[in-house]
Design a protein around this motif. Structure first.
Motif, PDB file in Angstrom:
ATOM      1  N   VAL A 102       0.929  -1.103   0.031  1.00  0.00           N
ATOM      2  CA  VAL A 102       0.083   0.095  -0.045  1.00  0.00           C
ATOM      3  C   VAL A 102       0.786   1.186  -0.008  1.00  0.00           C
ATOM      4  O   VAL A 102       0.744   2.101  -0.666  1.00  0.00           O
ATOM      5  CB  VAL A 102      -0.919  -0.101   1.288  1.00  0.00           C
ATOM      6  CG1 VAL A 102      -1.676   1.139   1.353  1.00  0.00           C
ATOM      7  CG2 VAL A 102      -1.923  -1.190   1.296  1.00  0.00           C
ATOM      8  N   TRP A 113      -0.751   9.157   2.084  1.00  0.00           N
ATOM      9  CA  TRP A 113      -2.261   8.059   2.305  1.00  0.00           C
ATOM     10  C   TRP A 113      -2.362   7.758   3.741  1.00  0.00           C
ATOM     11  O   TRP A 113      -2.953   6.860   4.147  1.00  0.00           O
ATOM     12  CB  TRP A 113      -1.512   6.637   1.775  1.00  0.00           C
ATOM     13  CG  TRP A 113      -0.328   6.008   2.248  1.00  0.00           C
ATOM     14  CD1 TRP A 113       1.008   6.273   2.171  1.00  0.00           C
ATOM     15  CD2 TRP A 113      -0.464   4.991   3.068  1.00  0.00           C
ATOM     16  NE1 TRP A 113       1.780   5.455   2.890  1.00  0.00           N
ATOM     17  CE2 TRP A 113       1.030   4.695   3.341  1.00  0.00           C
ATOM     18  CE3 TRP A 113      -1.234   4.193   3.773  1.00  0.00           C
ATOM     19  CZ2 TRP A 113       1.443   3.797   4.189  1.00  0.00           C
ATOM     20  CZ3 TRP A 113      -1.016   2.973   4.604  1.00  0.00           C
ATOM     21  CH2 TRP A 113       0.366   2.642   4.908  1.00  0.00           C
ATOM     22  N   HIS A 117      -8.432   4.917   3.619  1.00  0.00           N
ATOM     23  CA  HIS A 117      -8.876   3.635   4.086  1.00  0.00           C
ATOM     24  C   HIS A 117      -8.193   2.547   3.476  1.00  0.00           C
ATOM     25  O   HIS A 117      -8.020   2.560   2.242  1.00  0.00           O
ATOM     26  CB  HIS A 117     -10.466   3.624   3.823  1.00  0.00           C
ATOM     27  CG  HIS A 117     -11.188   4.239   4.924  1.00  0.00           C
ATOM     28  ND1 HIS A 117     -11.200   5.565   4.794  1.00  0.00           N
ATOM     29  CD2 HIS A 117     -12.001   3.815   5.841  1.00  0.00           C
ATOM     30  CE1 HIS A 117     -12.171   6.031   5.812  1.00  0.00           C
ATOM     31  NE2 HIS A 117     -12.485   5.087   6.440  1.00  0.00           N
ATOM     32  N   VAL A 118      -7.842   1.399   4.014  1.00  0.00           N
ATOM     33  CA  VAL A 118      -7.112   0.232   3.608  1.00  0.00           C
ATOM     34  C   VAL A 118      -8.282  -0.856   3.715  1.00  0.00           C
ATOM     35  O   VAL A 118      -8.482  -1.312   4.920  1.00  0.00           O
ATOM     36  CB  VAL A 118      -5.808  -0.018   4.164  1.00  0.00           C
ATOM     37  CG1 VAL A 118      -5.201  -1.061   3.287  1.00  0.00           C
ATOM     38  CG2 VAL A 118      -4.767   1.167   3.940  1.00  0.00           C
ATOM     39  N   ALA A 140      -7.559   2.320  -0.512  1.00  0.00           N
ATOM     40  CA  ALA A 140      -6.618   1.267  -1.189  1.00  0.00           C
ATOM     41  C   ALA A 140      -7.018   0.015  -0.888  1.00  0.00           C
ATOM     42  O   ALA A 140      -7.517  -0.447   0.173  1.00  0.00           O
ATOM     43  CB  ALA A 140      -5.104   1.396  -0.399  1.00  0.00           C
ATOM     44  N   VAL A 194      -2.455  -3.683  -6.276  1.00  0.00           N
ATOM     45  CA  VAL A 194      -3.231  -2.685  -5.467  1.00  0.00           C
ATOM     46  C   VAL A 194      -3.831  -1.579  -6.332  1.00  0.00           C
ATOM     47  O   VAL A 194      -3.344  -1.037  -7.222  1.00  0.00           O
ATOM     48  CB  VAL A 194      -2.347  -1.947  -4.528  1.00  0.00           C
ATOM     49  CG1 VAL A 194      -2.908  -1.203  -3.431  1.00  0.00           C
ATOM     50  CG2 VAL A 194      -1.403  -2.891  -3.873  1.00  0.00           C
ATOM     51  N   ILE A 196      -5.567   2.114  -5.892  1.00  0.00           N
ATOM     52  CA  ILE A 196      -6.134   3.234  -5.211  1.00  0.00           C
ATOM     53  C   ILE A 196      -7.509   3.811  -5.739  1.00  0.00           C
ATOM     54  O   ILE A 196      -7.325   3.995  -7.041  1.00  0.00           O
ATOM     55  CB  ILE A 196      -4.911   4.131  -5.256  1.00  0.00           C
ATOM     56  CG1 ILE A 196      -3.679   3.408  -4.520  1.00  0.00           C
ATOM     57  CG2 ILE A 196      -5.388   5.350  -4.497  1.00  0.00           C
ATOM     58  CD1 ILE A 196      -2.534   4.491  -4.813  1.00  0.00           C
TER      59      ILE A 196
END
Length: 405
Positions: A102, A113, A117-118, A140, A194, A196
């Protein structure tokens, strides 16, 4: 049981001395194919391809010797460390961390970042990950096969977002693509990646934030706001005390999708969105839709507004977790119950109307509660009554066996 287990986070950088030392003594190495191809792995070491983390953990636990497990990025951040440390395996691990995927993705995009939110998207959690992308301006998504950029784009449907897709970070095949969510399904994506997800109004943070993700202190205090905040045009069943009771019964939260049917002024929709949920606000009246859009902008929350008449308009909407029925009566409640949300709240002005809704919810298998709410407003100068409202509040809840979300 393995005598020693070292988990190495791999981010494409040269291996550290600690990682090289652990590898030099390894008799078993587990990892993805690109990890197992590294020249530092001893030729005599057993090699285990890391597919199922649980199966790999069993192999490591049963191994007599020194084991090394590779993981992309930081293995302690949504990684294998949690699985290896699970009580059923009894493994104590040493960790050589790498830069999380991330952090690497945001670095490639040149973006901060701490306000993101992840989420992790597996086929079983994909819907909830998409709901977070609906509700928040920067997310992410750690993807998996069957829950990648294409699936995210398809489920977002009419919600417009920008995707920054980072494929195979740290490898020679690394690729970063910027595109809109509606075109993500037109491409074939390589794992791992990943995504975004960016979109919607982002609130400015002066001097930087103080907590990762969404700042829970943003906006005025209170689950609900005074009626006058919404322009004094609240409809029947939209007063502040009723909204507070409805919010308390539904408990909207991050990862949920809330339907607000008959959104009226937009007060309930905004307050559910402030709780972190994704919200679909539905109304036939164009003025109600416009007011809802205006108050959403006022409070800096993201809503998807759908103009149409319930119950027909509900057929093609994505699956809800909880639903407020602000209008339409028993017919709309019945159509909502067919979609099996965890909880439904509705209100009625008379006991007969409440009984009709309650019977319908019961026939659909919901456990039903009903309360008669009476609110009396007092003028604090004279302490004389200046407003009175009486309403029946109904709640339907699915039994636990039908409540998997």
């Amino acid at each position: 049981m393995a005598d020693r287990v070292t988990v190495i986070g791999w981010d494409g950088s040269p291996l550290t001395d600690a990682a090289r030392g652990a590898l030099g003594a390894a008799t078993l190495v587990a990892g993805a194919p690109h990890h197992l191809a590294l020249p530092e792995i001893p030729e005599t070491a057993e090699r285990v391809r890391l597919g199922s983390v649980t199966l790999a953990a069993r192999r490591v636990a049963a191994h007599r010797g020194t084991a090394v497990v590779f993981a992309d990025g930081d293995p302690g951040f949504f990684g294998v460390v949690r699985a290896l440390r699970a009580p059923e395996f009894g493994l104590e691990v040493e960790v050589v961390p790498g830069v999380s995927s991330v952090a690497a993705a945001f670095a490639r995009a040149g973006m901060p970042w701490d306000d993101a939110h992840v989420v992790v998207a597996h086929p079983r959690t994909l819907r909830r990950a998409v709901n977070v992308c609906r509700a928040h301006t920067k997310v992410a998504v750690l993807t998996s096969p069957g829950a990648g950029p294409a699936e995210l784009g398809l489920l977002l449907d009419e919600v417009h977002r920008t995707f920054v897709v980072c494929e195979e970070l740290g490898t020679g095949n690394e690729r970063v693509s910027v595109l809109t969510s509606d075109t993500a399904a037109d491409h074939t994506w390589r794992d791992p990646n990943v995504v975004i997800v960016i979109g919607g109004p982002a609130a400015a943070v002066e001097g930087g934030g103080w907590i990762a993700g969404r700042d829970p202190g943003t906006g005025p205090r209170g689950w609900t706001q005074p009626d006058e905040v919404y322009g004094g045009v609240l409809g029947e069943g939209e007063n502040e005390l009723l909204r507070a009771a409805q919010l308390a019964r539904l408990g909207p939260r991050t990862g949920d999708l809330v339907w607000d049917i008959g959104c009226g002024s937009g007060a309930f929709a905004v307050e559910a969105a402030r709780a972190g949920a994704a919200v679909l606000a539905v109304d036939l009246d164009p003025e109600s839709c416009a007011r809802t859009d205006a108050v959403a902008r006022q409070f800096g929350v993201q809503l998807q507004i759908v103009r149409g008449e319930a119950p027909h308009i509900l057929e093609n909407l994505p699956e809800p977790d909880v639903v407020r029925v602000g209008g339409g009566g028993a017919a709309v409640v019945s159509a909502v119950a067919d979609r099996r949300p965890q909880r439904i709240v509705a209100h009625a002005a008379t006991r007969d109307a409440a009984e009709l809704i309650g019977r319908d919810l019961t026939e659909h298998g919901y456990r039903v509660e009903c309360a008669l709410l009476q609110a009396v407003g007092l003028d604090t100068k004279s302490w004389a009554e200046n407003e009175r409202s009486v309403v029946f509040l109904l709640t339907g809840e699915l039994p636990p066996r039908e409540n998997p979300r």
